[in-house]
Design a protein around this motif. Sequence first.
Motif, PDB file in Angstrom:
ATOM      1  N   TYR A 184      46.204  36.556  26.277  1.00 39.96           N
ATOM      2  CA  TYR A 184      47.272  36.697  25.202  1.00 39.96           C
ATOM      3  C   TYR A 184      47.628  35.508  24.623  1.00 39.96           C
ATOM      4  O   TYR A 184      48.143  34.436  25.133  1.00 39.96           O
ATOM      5  N   LEU A 185      46.963  35.294  23.351  1.00 34.59           N
ATOM      6  CA  LEU A 185      47.332  33.939  22.873  1.00 34.59           C
ATOM      7  C   LEU A 185      48.492  33.904  22.059  1.00 34.59           C
ATOM      8  O   LEU A 185      49.029  35.043  21.469  1.00 34.59           O
ATOM      9  N   GLU A 186      49.388  32.939  22.149  1.00 39.21           N
ATOM     10  CA  GLU A 186      50.732  32.929  21.511  1.00 39.21           C
ATOM     11  C   GLU A 186      50.827  31.376  21.265  1.00 39.21           C
ATOM     12  O   GLU A 186      50.756  30.380  21.902  1.00 39.21           O
ATOM     13  N   ALA A 187      50.979  31.329  19.848  1.00 33.65           N
ATOM     14  CA  ALA A 187      51.293  30.041  19.166  1.00 33.65           C
ATOM     15  C   ALA A 187      52.472  29.067  19.808  1.00 33.65           C
ATOM     16  O   ALA A 187      53.508  29.699  19.848  1.00 33.65           O
ATOM     17  N   GLY A 188      51.834  28.077  19.948  1.00 34.75           N
ATOM     18  CA  GLY A 188      52.831  26.951  20.605  1.00 34.75           C
ATOM     19  C   GLY A 188      53.004  27.006  21.933  1.00 34.75           C
ATOM     20  O   GLY A 188      53.851  26.253  22.790  1.00 34.75           O
ATOM     21  N   GLN A 189      52.402  28.066  22.780  1.00 33.69           N
ATOM     22  CA  GLN A 189      52.464  28.207  24.289  1.00 33.69           C
ATOM     23  C   GLN A 189      51.007  27.811  24.699  1.00 33.69           C
ATOM     24  O   GLN A 189      49.955  27.965  24.024  1.00 33.69           O
ATOM     25  N   PRO A 190      51.043  27.393  26.083  1.00 35.73           N
ATOM     26  CA  PRO A 190      49.490  27.052  26.580  1.00 35.73           C
ATOM     27  C   PRO A 190      48.625  28.139  26.851  1.00 35.73           C
ATOM     28  O   PRO A 190      49.182  29.078  26.975  1.00 35.73           O
ATOM     29  N   TYR A 191      47.334  27.803  27.050  1.00 35.26           N
ATOM     30  CA  TYR A 191      46.476  29.001  27.026  1.00 35.26           C
ATOM     31  C   TYR A 191      46.551  29.354  28.412  1.00 35.26           C
ATOM     32  O   TYR A 191      46.670  28.519  29.369  1.00 35.26           O
ATOM     33  N   ARG A 192      46.465  30.717  28.629  1.00 34.04           N
ATOM     34  CA  ARG A 192      46.560  31.208  29.925  1.00 34.04           C
ATOM     35  C   ARG A 192      45.659  32.687  29.983  1.00 34.04           C
ATOM     36  O   ARG A 192      45.547  33.180  28.795  1.00 34.04           O
ATOM     37  N   LEU A 193      44.981  32.695  30.972  1.00 33.26           N
ATOM     38  CA  LEU A 193      43.957  33.786  31.076  1.00 33.26           C
ATOM     39  C   LEU A 193      43.886  34.336  32.611  1.00 33.26           C
ATOM     40  O   LEU A 193      43.867  33.581  33.485  1.00 33.26           O
ATOM     41  N   LEU A 194      43.835  35.793  32.824  1.00 30.62           N
ATOM     42  CA  LEU A 194      43.605  36.495  33.965  1.00 30.62           C
ATOM     43  C   LEU A 194      42.200  36.777  34.064  1.00 30.62           C
ATOM     44  O   LEU A 194      41.801  37.743  33.335  1.00 30.62           O
ATOM     45  N   LEU A 195      41.527  36.214  35.265  1.00 36.48           N
ATOM     46  CA  LEU A 195      40.302  36.564  35.282  1.00 36.48           C
ATOM     47  C   LEU A 195      39.917  37.394  36.646  1.00 36.48           C
ATOM     48  O   LEU A 195      40.273  36.895  37.792  1.00 36.48           O
ATOM     49  N   THR A 196      39.702  38.452  36.694  1.00 38.17           N
ATOM     50  CA  THR A 196      39.330  39.640  37.746  1.00 38.17           C
ATOM     51  C   THR A 196      37.876  40.110  37.626  1.00 38.17           C
ATOM     52  O   THR A 196      37.162  39.831  36.602  1.00 38.17           O
ATOM     53  N   GLU A 197      37.742  41.017  38.454  1.00 42.55           N
ATOM     54  CA  GLU A 197      36.511  42.034  38.254  1.00 42.55           C
ATOM     55  C   GLU A 197      36.781  43.441  38.840  1.00 42.55           C
ATOM     56  O   GLU A 197      37.816  43.734  39.269  1.00 42.55           O
ATOM     57  N   THR A 198      35.971  44.411  38.274  1.00 38.94           N
ATOM     58  CA  THR A 198      36.182  45.580  38.630  1.00 38.94           C
ATOM     59  C   THR A 198      35.992  45.968  40.060  1.00 38.94           C
ATOM     60  O   THR A 198      35.445  45.378  40.485  1.00 38.94           O
ATOM     61  N   LYS A 199      36.544  47.034  40.638  1.00 37.17           N
ATOM     62  CA  LYS A 199      36.396  47.318  41.931  1.00 37.17           C
ATOM     63  C   LYS A 199      35.891  48.881  42.136  1.00 37.17           C
ATOM     64  O   LYS A 199      36.107  49.606  41.275  1.00 37.17           O
ATOM     65  N   ASP A 200      35.323  48.977  43.321  1.00 38.72           N
ATOM     66  CA  ASP A 200      34.681  50.395  43.524  1.00 38.72           C
ATOM     67  C   ASP A 200      35.751  51.139  43.835  1.00 38.72           C
ATOM     68  O   ASP A 200      36.934  50.772  44.279  1.00 38.72           O
ATOM     69  N   TYR A 201      35.614  52.547  43.914  1.00 36.91           N
ATOM     70  CA  TYR A 201      36.665  53.544  44.132  1.00 36.91           C
ATOM     71  C   TYR A 201      36.910  53.271  45.640  1.00 36.91           C
ATOM     72  O   TYR A 201      38.302  53.428  46.037  1.00 36.91           O
ATOM     73  N   PHE A 202      36.259  53.023  46.530  1.00 37.14           N
ATOM     74  CA  PHE A 202      36.330  52.901  48.113  1.00 37.14           C
ATOM     75  C   PHE A 202      36.583  51.548  48.462  1.00 37.14           C
ATOM     76  O   PHE A 202      36.657  51.148  49.745  1.00 37.14           O
ATOM     77  N   ASP A 203      36.662  50.600  47.388  1.00 39.14           N
ATOM     78  CA  ASP A 203      37.046  49.202  47.880  1.00 39.14           C
ATOM     79  C   ASP A 203      38.285  49.117  48.597  1.00 39.14           C
ATOM     80  O   ASP A 203      39.201  49.777  48.466  1.00 39.14           O
ATOM     81  N   ASP A 204      38.428  47.865  49.341  1.00 39.67           N
ATOM     82  CA  ASP A 204      39.728  47.749  50.216  1.00 39.67           C
ATOM     83  C   ASP A 204      40.880  47.227  49.024  1.00 39.67           C
ATOM     84  O   ASP A 204      40.600  46.526  48.188  1.00 39.67           O
ATOM     85  N   LEU A 205      41.885  48.059  49.115  1.00 41.11           N
ATOM     86  CA  LEU A 205      42.983  47.905  47.960  1.00 41.11           C
ATOM     87  C   LEU A 205      43.458  46.403  48.226  1.00 41.11           C
ATOM     88  O   LEU A 205      44.014  45.927  47.148  1.00 41.11           O
ATOM     89  N   LYS A 206      43.379  45.977  49.596  1.00 39.60           N
ATOM     90  CA  LYS A 206      44.056  44.582  49.372  1.00 39.60           C
ATOM     91  C   LYS A 206      42.836  43.421  49.415  1.00 39.60           C
ATOM     92  O   LYS A 206      43.238  42.159  49.603  1.00 39.60           O
ATOM     93  N   ALA A 207      41.790  43.980  49.029  1.00 38.02           N
ATOM     94  CA  ALA A 207      40.734  42.882  48.808  1.00 38.02           C
ATOM     95  C   ALA A 207      41.063  42.103  47.312  1.00 38.02           C
ATOM     96  O   ALA A 207      41.198  42.843  46.318  1.00 38.02           O
TER      97      ALA A 207
END
Length: 299
Positions: free
Chosen positions: A39-62
């Motif tokens: 989410y870009l916001e004028a006057g604020q630093p660039y910030r980005l959350l980078l993750t990946e999708t998970k399989d239905y049976f993946d470990d929730l704490k992974a």
Amino acid sequence: MRYLVCLSLFLVLIACEDMETVVEVELPPIEKKLVIECYLEAGQPYRLLLTETKDYFDDLKACPFVRKAIVVITHGGIKDTLNEAFFFNDNCDVDDIIPYGFLPYLSPDSTRFFNYGSTSLCPLDYTQPFIVEVWDTISNRYATATTQFLPPSPILDFKTEFNNSGKAYALLTTEDDPNTENYYRLVLHETSLTKKGEGLLPIPVGRKPRFDRVLDDGGIFNGNVVTTASNYRFESGDTLIGTIYHLEKHYHDYLESVRDAQGANNSPFGQPAAIQSNITGGTGIFTFLSYDRDTIYVP
């Protein structure tokens, strides 16, 4: 006769036992996608959350975070490379002293956290697009997206009115431009935008809004006042913070699809809902935050 009946039942049970078969269904592997939330916001630093999708049976704490990626935001020919936040471990247990295994970058109002960031400030520019590019150096994946700022939609009215029981509702409005197609998000918080989490090193998290509406200017709102109101829940002395976001269509569709997906997950009869995204090569959202905000005190 009784002996014959018992023998018949025994033979039936034996036959049923032979019919019992364990069927193992082998699910096809699901290709994991890059997930970008920026989410870009004028006057604020660039910030980005980078993750990946998970399989239905993946470990929730992974941990779903994508490590060691190259993240670049380009505007006006200037490229800015975002740095990864300091990472401790791969445990994503929210009960950890430091949740999610890293010291995150926080948004100015502390309602979101990110694992990639820059010290460069986002410029205010309504004429040139912003481009994000992500190279996953470990799994050889690439994703990109483009967005462009829209001017904020000013708050036209923000007020409260009481009923006979001494409770007040809040009304939040803005004026719609009839010459353009517009999308809005109207949000109301009480007391504060943030609260402290628990633990030795509490991290601020977003307080749930009292109401949160996503609207478009179709139908009755086109060229008229866009409005939303809470129910009668406030009392004299309460502090209310109202925010009106002016959205691009991609962001509006993303928010609506996320809510549809959440509703489908909570209902056994709900139809699966696909997330609407403007990310090429992945999913998620790359957009801006253009808003007007005001605070009032219930008299």
